[in-house]
Design a protein around this motif. Structure first.
Motif, mmCIF file in Angstrom:
data_model
loop_
_atom_site.group_PDB
_atom_site.id
_atom_site.type_symbol
_atom_site.label_atom_id
_atom_site.label_comp_id
_atom_site.label_asym_id
_atom_site.label_seq_id
_atom_site.Cartn_x
_atom_site.Cartn_y
_atom_site.Cartn_z
ATOM 1 N N ILE A 1 88.139 17.464 25.424
ATOM 2 C CA ILE A 1 87.070 17.748 26.428
ATOM 3 C C ILE A 1 88.121 17.320 27.632
ATOM 4 O O ILE A 1 88.764 16.114 27.656
ATOM 5 C CB ILE A 1 86.115 16.976 26.547
ATOM 6 C CG1 ILE A 1 85.194 17.361 25.311
ATOM 7 C CG2 ILE A 1 85.041 17.166 27.598
ATOM 8 C CD1 ILE A 1 84.177 16.523 24.721
ATOM 9 N N THR A 2 88.302 18.083 28.650
ATOM 10 C CA THR A 2 89.209 17.899 29.810
ATOM 11 C C THR A 2 88.453 17.854 31.001
ATOM 12 O O THR A 2 87.767 19.137 31.100
ATOM 13 C CB THR A 2 90.422 18.976 29.685
ATOM 14 O OG1 THR A 2 91.220 18.551 28.598
ATOM 15 C CG2 THR A 2 91.423 18.553 31.089
ATOM 16 N N MET A 3 88.586 16.775 31.846
ATOM 17 C CA MET A 3 87.838 16.857 33.096
ATOM 18 C C MET A 3 89.214 17.293 34.180
ATOM 19 O O MET A 3 90.094 16.370 34.522
ATOM 20 C CB MET A 3 87.255 15.341 33.539
ATOM 21 C CG MET A 3 85.920 15.288 32.769
ATOM 22 S SD MET A 3 86.282 14.988 30.906
ATOM 23 C CE MET A 3 87.173 13.287 30.878
ATOM 24 N N ASN B 1 86.506 19.839 41.264
ATOM 25 C CA ASN B 1 86.146 19.366 39.895
ATOM 26 C C ASN B 1 85.517 20.322 39.175
ATOM 27 O O ASN B 1 84.654 21.048 39.214
ATOM 28 C CB ASN B 1 85.387 17.978 39.761
ATOM 29 C CG ASN B 1 86.159 16.863 40.769
ATOM 30 O OD1 ASN B 1 87.213 16.668 40.341
ATOM 31 N ND2 ASN B 1 85.058 16.239 41.423
ATOM 32 N N HIS B 2 86.318 20.310 37.783
ATOM 33 C CA HIS B 2 85.572 20.983 36.518
ATOM 34 C C HIS B 2 85.876 20.517 35.173
ATOM 35 O O HIS B 2 86.817 20.020 35.065
ATOM 36 C CB HIS B 2 85.665 22.604 36.796
ATOM 37 C CG HIS B 2 87.128 23.090 36.333
ATOM 38 N ND1 HIS B 2 88.158 22.842 37.472
ATOM 39 C CD2 HIS B 2 87.688 23.715 35.502
ATOM 40 C CE1 HIS B 2 89.374 23.292 36.885
ATOM 41 N NE2 HIS B 2 89.074 23.660 35.685
ATOM 42 N N THR B 3 84.949 20.904 34.157
ATOM 43 C CA THR B 3 85.205 20.328 32.816
ATOM 44 C C THR B 3 85.041 21.419 31.911
ATOM 45 O O THR B 3 84.648 22.519 31.910
ATOM 46 C CB THR B 3 84.198 19.334 32.479
ATOM 47 O OG1 THR B 3 84.104 18.270 33.404
ATOM 48 C CG2 THR B 3 84.484 18.868 31.046
ATOM 49 N N ARG B 4 86.209 21.319 31.012
ATOM 50 C CA ARG B 4 86.121 22.400 29.938
ATOM 51 C C ARG B 4 86.455 21.611 28.686
ATOM 52 O O ARG B 4 87.235 20.737 28.480
ATOM 53 C CB ARG B 4 87.411 23.151 30.159
ATOM 54 C CG ARG B 4 86.996 24.377 31.347
ATOM 55 C CD ARG B 4 88.011 25.444 31.398
ATOM 56 N NE ARG B 4 88.033 26.074 32.535
ATOM 57 C CZ ARG B 4 87.069 27.049 33.104
ATOM 58 N NH1 ARG B 4 86.083 27.304 32.018
ATOM 59 N NH2 ARG B 4 87.177 27.699 34.198
ATOM 60 N N ALA B 5 85.749 22.345 27.468
ATOM 61 C CA ALA B 5 86.073 21.832 26.204
ATOM 62 C C ALA B 5 86.627 22.854 25.353
ATOM 63 O O ALA B 5 86.338 24.122 25.174
ATOM 64 C CB ALA B 5 84.726 21.302 25.750
ATOM 65 N N ALA B 6 87.398 22.596 24.348
ATOM 66 C CA ALA B 6 87.867 23.587 23.280
ATOM 67 C C ALA B 6 88.393 22.581 22.261
ATOM 68 O O ALA B 6 88.735 21.684 22.181
ATOM 69 C CB ALA B 6 89.240 24.243 24.120
ATOM 70 N N PHE C 1 96.328 26.906 31.400
ATOM 71 C CA PHE C 1 96.292 27.286 32.700
ATOM 72 C C PHE C 1 95.183 26.806 33.672
ATOM 73 O O PHE C 1 95.325 27.329 35.025
ATOM 74 C CB PHE C 1 96.751 28.606 32.938
ATOM 75 C CG PHE C 1 97.983 29.088 32.162
ATOM 76 C CD1 PHE C 1 99.144 28.235 32.269
ATOM 77 C CD2 PHE C 1 98.055 30.169 31.273
ATOM 78 C CE1 PHE C 1 100.374 28.730 31.430
ATOM 79 C CE2 PHE C 1 99.061 30.604 30.649
ATOM 80 C CZ PHE C 1 100.268 29.760 30.668
ATOM 81 N N ASP C 2 94.026 26.266 32.975
ATOM 82 C CA ASP C 2 92.776 26.035 33.887
ATOM 83 C C ASP C 2 93.280 25.199 34.996
ATOM 84 O O ASP C 2 93.478 24.106 34.886
ATOM 85 C CB ASP C 2 91.896 25.393 33.030
ATOM 86 C CG ASP C 2 91.479 26.563 32.074
ATOM 87 O OD1 ASP C 2 91.638 27.576 32.328
ATOM 88 O OD2 ASP C 2 90.510 26.063 31.020
ATOM 89 N N ARG C 3 92.899 25.643 36.339
ATOM 90 C CA ARG C 3 93.024 25.086 37.404
ATOM 91 C C ARG C 3 92.478 25.680 38.700
ATOM 92 O O ARG C 3 92.154 26.887 38.681
ATOM 93 C CB ARG C 3 94.557 24.830 37.935
ATOM 94 C CG ARG C 3 94.550 24.150 39.203
ATOM 95 C CD ARG C 3 96.344 23.789 39.433
ATOM 96 N NE ARG C 3 96.940 24.880 39.623
ATOM 97 C CZ ARG C 3 98.222 24.910 40.242
ATOM 98 N NH1 ARG C 3 98.708 23.447 40.681
ATOM 99 N NH2 ARG C 3 98.924 25.947 40.579
ATOM 100 N N ARG C 4 91.722 24.973 39.733
ATOM 101 C CA ARG C 4 91.194 25.448 40.669
ATOM 102 C C ARG C 4 91.333 24.267 41.974
ATOM 103 O O ARG C 4 91.175 23.367 41.973
ATOM 104 C CB ARG C 4 89.687 25.799 40.757
ATOM 105 C CG ARG C 4 89.163 26.249 41.941
ATOM 106 C CD ARG C 4 87.867 27.067 41.817
ATOM 107 N NE ARG C 4 87.376 27.707 42.857
ATOM 108 C CZ ARG C 4 86.243 28.451 43.144
ATOM 109 N NH1 ARG C 4 85.194 28.489 42.008
ATOM 110 N NH2 ARG C 4 86.071 29.187 44.259
ATOM 111 N N ASN D 1 94.237 15.326 35.735
ATOM 112 C CA ASN D 1 93.375 15.720 34.694
ATOM 113 C C ASN D 1 93.134 14.596 33.441
ATOM 114 O O ASN D 1 94.240 13.902 33.177
ATOM 115 C CB ASN D 1 93.954 16.885 33.976
ATOM 116 C CG ASN D 1 94.143 18.186 34.639
ATOM 117 O OD1 ASN D 1 93.434 18.395 35.807
ATOM 118 N ND2 ASN D 1 94.828 18.934 34.386
ATOM 119 N N ASN D 2 91.901 14.487 33.173
ATOM 120 C CA ASN D 2 91.746 13.217 32.091
ATOM 121 C C ASN D 2 91.029 13.996 30.839
ATOM 122 O O ASN D 2 89.933 14.733 30.840
ATOM 123 C CB ASN D 2 90.732 12.400 32.667
ATOM 124 C CG ASN D 2 91.317 11.515 33.822
ATOM 125 O OD1 ASN D 2 91.933 10.751 33.661
ATOM 126 N ND2 ASN D 2 90.940 12.062 35.208
#
Length: 559
Positions: free
Chosen positions: A77-79, A94-99, A132-135, A548-549
């Motif tokens: 889980i990355t913030m 800010n956004h959060t994704r899980a994988a 590559f997730d970034r905004r 990123n955390n």
């Protein structure tokens, strides 16, 4: 500047033929700290350690350390947090994704204690080796030039006629000419205008005179995607002194980018809107937004080999070599310009949009060879309870190669790679302390040098008191790309920690990973003016900082 409307129009349009660049090739060649929680909590310093599912993607010799089978899975889980700082103004997204970023299995075959090679092991894993997730988005205040002036300058230098960029029933300049697509897009949207009727000299909207143009810019970029690797490894040990391994990886890549760049200009030199006098201009206000959609996708393969030597039980030395990943890629995208011009000299505002898409679906296929990698590491065991490990990695970022689908080199783009990029040096440190036989504490650190050359980062080379611009080419070999903005990465730092628990054959590991990286954003390349003078023009730029955390959990079973 209606970016919401523009985004919807871009999403709805089919793809147009686009060509790749050195910047694109570097984007898909990046790696991240990904793997099991134990691996990540110790900073990935496992070249000399092994015995972890992540070693299937790092040093295949690590599979030779196993003496029992292993199966495990990892949830990440990355913030994500990105700061955009332009001319003292800051904006955070800010956004959060899980994988599930890792799943693997290692099987062991015991060949007998009297054998020279007592164990032969094999393993298979899935790993998300890069994300590559970034905004990021924000404002750049008090810009000193305009993207329209940049396009006007090189359009003039190419001696392109207005008729070459004018649509008719029988003529489409995107498909029926070799005119750069950005020139046609800007001309259609009145971002550039001829200095006189039928002139091949063009003016942008920004007036450098006195009183000159003032304005601000705004950027909004969203990137999504991943590199997934499926690995098959084989390895073993020789007399419990030398551990060896070889691996084969199949990669799957997907990268999408939605990028918008806007300018709001006051006292700009805008079109009068008279169709019979396209060179006629007036002073007024200009708002324009350039939007681009880009997608890169494909698959590739690579090979890995490594050894770990254990001269004594308390010390190990590791070495691993990764071949480049050989990709077959496809590239698609489109661009659109929305504009609004207003002046007291106009009866009414002028507004509209222009697009590179004409209703055809095209894909551009190409090949890419990513950098090769060399890793060396050392690890020591202290008192049977503590482990300290250190790795060094050399990543040849200046050795990326681009080819067309038939395997012929894009020589200009390959030369650009060497101009923009240099080899990266990566240091990884890790430590583990076994508090009890079941419970362990871990920590790690990674430092990765910037892969960007000094001249490319500052945007020029010194020529006495003059400045010669380092041109960052984004149009590709066919001049069909209309995304002029880019980022250049500075050094990357990771700080990691974690803990682990073992109960009989079951294990659970938890990690926390902090990643910090700063990048330079440029709306377009710096350049030396070709028409009016050789003045060095500095494009609008900003600083993008990513923090990123990640919280990572791995559970597994050994048997």
């Amino acid at each position: 500047m209606n970016k919401t409307l523009l985004a919807g129009m871009l999403m709805a349009l089919p793809s147009a033929m686009i060509a790749q660049t050195a910047l694109d090739a570097f984007s898909i060649s990046q790696n991240d700290l990904r793997g099991t929680a134990r691996f990540m909590s110790m900073g990935g310093a496992f070249t000399a350690l092994g015995g972890d599912l992540s070693t299937l993607n790092q040093n295949p010799a690590g599979i030779g350390v196993y003496r029992s089978s292993d199966i495990g899975a990892t949830l990440d889980i990355t913030m994500h947090s990105s700061d955009f700082i332009g001319f003292g103004q800051s904006n955070t997204v800010n956004h959060t994704r899980a994988a599930c970023n890792n799943f693997g299995y290692v099987g062991t075959v015991n060949l007998g204690s009297n054998s020279v090679m007592p164990f032969f092991n094999w393993g298979a894993s899935y790993s998300r080796v890069a994300s590559f997730d970034r905004r990021y988005r924000g404002i750049i205040g008090n810009i000193d030039t305009s993207i329209t002036n940049f396009v006007a300058d090189y359009t003039s230098a190419d001696n392109i006629k207005p008729s070459d960029m004018t649509f008719t029933k029988e003529y489409n300049p995107y498909w029926d000419s070799n005119v750069p697509w950005m020139s046609t897009l800007m001309y259609t949207g009145a971002g550039i205008n001829p200095a006189a009727p039928n002139s091949t000299v063009y003016n942008g909207l920004y007036n450098y005179g006195n009183p000159g143009t003032t304005g601000l810019a705004e950027a909004d970029v969203e990137e999504k995607g991943y590199v997934d690797e499926y690995s098959i490894n084989f390895g073993g040990n020789i007399s419990d002194l030398v551990y060896w391994g070889i691996g084969f990886g199949i990669t799957d890549i997907e990268f999408r980018q939605y990028a918008y760049y806007s300018e709001s200009l006051t006292n700009a030199t805008i079109t009068s809107g008279n169709p019979n006098r396209p060179s006629e201009t007036v002073n007024g206000n200009a708002d324009l937004t350039l939007g681009n959609y880009k997608r890169l996708y494909g698959s590739g393969f690579n090979f890995k080999a490594g050894v770990i030597i254990k001269p004594v039980n308390e010390f190990r030395i590791g070495l691993a070599v990764h071949t480049p990943t050989y990709y077959n890629m496809s590239y698609e995208g489109n661009g659109q310009l929305s504009y609004a011009y207003d002046s007291k000299a106009l009866d009414e505002p002028i507004y509209g949009s222009a697009t590179t898409d004409d209703g055809y679906l095209r894909e551009f296929d190409w090949k890419c060879r990513t950098p090769w990698r060399l890793m060396v590491g050392a690890a020591g065991v202290i008192g049977g309870r503590a482990i300290i490990s250190a790795d060094y990695e050399y990543r040849a970022s200046n050795d990326i190669r681009l080819q067309d689908y038939d395997g012929y080199n894009y020589q200009n783009e390959n030369d650009d790679v060497k101009t923009y990029y240099k080899a990266s040096n990566i240091i990884r440190l890790g430590a583990e302390y076994r508090v009890t036989p079941q419970f362990s504490l871990r920590a790690g650190y990674i430092y990765e040098t910037s892969p960007v050359t000094t001249d490319a980062m500052r945007g020029y080379t010194a020529n006495g008191s003059a400045r010669d611009a380092v041109y960052m080419y984004t149009a590709g070999p066919d001049d069909t790309e209309t995304q002029p903005s880019f980022t250049l990465d500075k050094a990357t730092n990771y700080v990691t920690c974690g803990m682990g628990y073992r109960y009989k054959n079951f294990y659970a590991d938890l990690a926390y990973v902090h990643r910090h990286r700063s990048s330079k954003y440029q709306a377009f390349t710096n350049y030396n003016m070709n028409v009016e003078s050789d003045d060095f023009i500095v494009a609008p730029s900003a600083k993008v900082t990513d923090n990123n955390n990640s919280v990572v959990l791995t559970v597994g079973f050994r048997f």
